[in-house]
Motif scaffolding. Sequence first.
Motif, PDB file in Angstrom:
ATOM      1  N   VAL A 361      -2.925 -10.766  61.192  1.00 12.46           N
ATOM      2  CA  VAL A 361      -2.553 -11.456  62.168  1.00 12.46           C
ATOM      3  C   VAL A 361      -1.195 -11.559  62.474  1.00 12.46           C
ATOM      4  O   VAL A 361      -0.669 -12.346  63.392  1.00 12.46           O
ATOM      5  CB  VAL A 361      -3.411 -12.716  62.584  1.00 12.46           C
ATOM      6  CG1 VAL A 361      -4.798 -12.464  62.945  1.00 12.46           C
ATOM      7  CG2 VAL A 361      -3.201 -13.550  61.514  1.00 12.46           C
ATOM      8  N   SER A 362      -0.175 -10.774  61.794  1.00 14.84           N
ATOM      9  CA  SER A 362       1.256 -10.851  62.048  1.00 14.84           C
ATOM     10  C   SER A 362       1.751 -10.648  63.301  1.00 14.84           C
ATOM     11  O   SER A 362       2.550 -11.545  64.053  1.00 14.84           O
ATOM     12  CB  SER A 362       1.929  -9.818  61.025  1.00 14.84           C
ATOM     13  OG  SER A 362       1.588 -10.126  59.608  1.00 14.84           O
ATOM     14  N   LYS A 363       1.038  -9.764  63.997  1.00 18.21           N
ATOM     15  CA  LYS A 363       1.476  -9.401  65.593  1.00 18.21           C
ATOM     16  C   LYS A 363       1.331 -10.772  66.413  1.00 18.21           C
ATOM     17  O   LYS A 363       2.391 -11.140  67.193  1.00 18.21           O
ATOM     18  CB  LYS A 363       0.764  -8.179  65.878  1.00 18.21           C
ATOM     19  CG  LYS A 363       1.106  -8.113  67.479  1.00 18.21           C
ATOM     20  CD  LYS A 363       0.375  -6.675  67.978  1.00 18.21           C
ATOM     21  CE  LYS A 363       0.464  -6.462  69.454  1.00 18.21           C
ATOM     22  NZ  LYS A 363      -0.505  -5.431  70.013  1.00 18.21           N
ATOM     23  N   THR A 391       1.586 -18.395  51.427  1.00 14.78           N
ATOM     24  CA  THR A 391       2.964 -18.362  51.247  1.00 14.78           C
ATOM     25  C   THR A 391       3.526 -16.776  51.646  1.00 14.78           C
ATOM     26  O   THR A 391       4.689 -17.092  52.099  1.00 14.78           O
ATOM     27  CB  THR A 391       3.049 -18.700  49.906  1.00 14.78           C
ATOM     28  OG1 THR A 391       2.323 -20.108  49.443  1.00 14.78           O
ATOM     29  CG2 THR A 391       4.500 -18.660  49.419  1.00 14.78           C
ATOM     30  N   GLU A 392       2.905 -15.847  50.948  1.00  8.78           N
ATOM     31  CA  GLU A 392       3.495 -14.518  51.120  1.00  8.78           C
ATOM     32  C   GLU A 392       3.375 -14.308  52.661  1.00  8.78           C
ATOM     33  O   GLU A 392       4.349 -13.413  53.003  1.00  8.78           O
ATOM     34  CB  GLU A 392       2.826 -13.513  50.255  1.00  8.78           C
ATOM     35  CG  GLU A 392       3.089 -13.841  48.884  1.00  8.78           C
ATOM     36  CD  GLU A 392       2.812 -12.415  47.932  1.00  8.78           C
ATOM     37  OE1 GLU A 392       2.601 -11.487  48.456  1.00  8.78           O
ATOM     38  OE2 GLU A 392       2.579 -12.779  46.629  1.00  8.78           O
ATOM     39  N   LEU A 397       7.076 -12.948  57.709  1.00 11.79           N
ATOM     40  CA  LEU A 397       7.283 -13.211  59.220  1.00 11.79           C
ATOM     41  C   LEU A 397       8.893 -12.922  59.282  1.00 11.79           C
ATOM     42  O   LEU A 397       9.315 -12.962  60.639  1.00 11.79           O
ATOM     43  CB  LEU A 397       6.953 -14.540  59.650  1.00 11.79           C
ATOM     44  CG  LEU A 397       5.221 -14.642  59.717  1.00 11.79           C
ATOM     45  CD1 LEU A 397       4.901 -16.093  60.240  1.00 11.79           C
ATOM     46  CD2 LEU A 397       4.559 -13.468  60.573  1.00 11.79           C
ATOM     47  N   GLY A 398       9.496 -13.292  58.384  1.00 13.30           N
ATOM     48  CA  GLY A 398      11.023 -12.974  58.331  1.00 13.30           C
ATOM     49  C   GLY A 398      11.870 -14.235  58.855  1.00 13.30           C
ATOM     50  O   GLY A 398      12.821 -14.035  59.499  1.00 13.30           O
ATOM     51  N   LEU A 431       7.725 -23.483  62.687  1.00 10.10           N
ATOM     52  CA  LEU A 431       6.496 -23.182  61.827  1.00 10.10           C
ATOM     53  C   LEU A 431       6.708 -24.035  60.507  1.00 10.10           C
ATOM     54  O   LEU A 431       7.796 -24.030  59.789  1.00 10.10           O
ATOM     55  CB  LEU A 431       6.469 -21.739  61.644  1.00 10.10           C
ATOM     56  CG  LEU A 431       5.197 -21.344  60.588  1.00 10.10           C
ATOM     57  CD1 LEU A 431       4.773 -19.922  60.989  1.00 10.10           C
ATOM     58  CD2 LEU A 431       5.490 -21.609  59.163  1.00 10.10           C
ATOM     59  N   ASP A 432       5.768 -24.911  60.186  1.00 20.66           N
ATOM     60  CA  ASP A 432       5.616 -25.622  58.982  1.00 20.66           C
ATOM     61  C   ASP A 432       4.847 -25.214  58.371  1.00 20.66           C
ATOM     62  O   ASP A 432       3.366 -24.754  58.660  1.00 20.66           O
ATOM     63  CB  ASP A 432       5.357 -27.328  59.344  1.00 20.66           C
ATOM     64  CG  ASP A 432       6.690 -27.860  60.221  1.00 20.66           C
ATOM     65  OD1 ASP A 432       7.641 -27.369  60.195  1.00 20.66           O
ATOM     66  OD2 ASP A 432       6.303 -28.977  60.405  1.00 20.66           O
TER      67      ASP A 432
END
Length: 470
Positions: A361-363, A391-392, A397-398, A431-432
């Motif tokens: 679900v990166s997109k 974590t990875e 997500l950069g 983002l946390d």
Amino acid sequence: MFGFALLAFGLVAGSFAAPAEDLVVDLPGLNFKPPFDHYSGYLNVSSTKYLHYWFTKAYKNPESAPVLLWLNGGPGCSSVGGLIEELGPFHVEDNGQTVYENPYSWNHVGNVIFLESPAGVGFSYASDGDVTASDETAAEDNYQALLAFFKYKFPEFQGHDFYITGESYGGIYIPTLAVKVAADKTNFPAFKGVAIGNGIYSFPLNYNTMVPLFYYHGLIRNKLYSDVVTNCCKGNSYNCDYYTLLDGETECADKINRLLEQGGDLDPYNLYSTCYLDNGATSKRNFIRNALFRKSNLKGLKTQNKNIGAGLPLCAQSNNTEGYLNRADVRKALHIPDSVGHWTDCSNEVGWLYQITHTDVSKEFQTLLGNIRILTYNGDVDTVCNFALNTEFVASLGLDLKDGSENSAEWYYNNETPRVAGFVTKYTKNLDFVTIRGSGHFVPQDKPREALQLIYNFIHKRDYSLPVPQ
């Protein structure tokens, strides 16, 4: 035709607040008097699908408190199970005879919607019997359920700050739903963020982090591990693509299967648990893990050999939740039609028929970043959707670290040293990433005090170590 009927219903229902027919007036077995109203009923999301919801108003100031949606995962597991066994105000004991108060319920934070999704899960149903679902249909049905909730059932809550929360396969459910909600500012004008616990954001990353995680938790004998690393991974365990290796019926796939079968009598959802709790979670625990393995569709993955967590210790007791929710008086109090079948925590039928189309679900995350606030949190002793996976994933997500934020800074329960509750990494674009020390897959169940503090402080934009106000 359906849209017209729904609109007509909305014109009538929208003229008053809170559906009186859904109000739960007498919950059987209750041993305390709730200081809040709660409702149980159905949201018609299509011409054939009816999703059951249970809505618990906030303990304090419900008229101004935020609204939270909670979604359990599976796919195929019930959010009402999450209500009773994890974060809801009602917990069950005495073989389904007594309902007692959960002091760490999340409706101390806001008004909480527990939605059983997709159709066929829990008390939700399809009038034509078709309970096939996919990531796309689940997202659309959940979106339609929210429209029905805010427009036709509880229009007075539409302007409240709104958050989507959940766990496990919620890592797919929530981002796919949140993209739809974030794009609809007319119907969701105050959508603020998401909070996802132990989410399965990436199937490849889940498998690629699982083997080293097993090894460094002492579950795998060194000779077998070294054999796989040397002969299948070119000597590099951390950059090994176990996911691709499992997508074939090869000798390496067989060896990796043997690695993943280690620790057969341990609870894969919490490696350090000493006993299954007497709350009906055992069937869900086996279901979720097996469903995720089965749905990965890897040719070399032998799901029939996945025996982790299969043996129940002697201290495991009867299923309180299932027994309670299938009592005739309880079903009547919750307004469940007689035609709806037996409630189970997880639906085998829905799980088998469900089609996974999002293995990553990166997109969706990239679409949401910067537009809403995101909390992704992990119990750190879960092996099914492990913290290394997330974590990875977050690293991929950069994002940059937020100015002034230390990587893996401690947070504390009740702001007390040395009660380290876990570790926090804050990134740009709101983002946390937070870990909960010593918790497994079901954080509100394993660490209820810390979970309540975590979600309260996230929603109120406070330091995670601050205690929840009394």
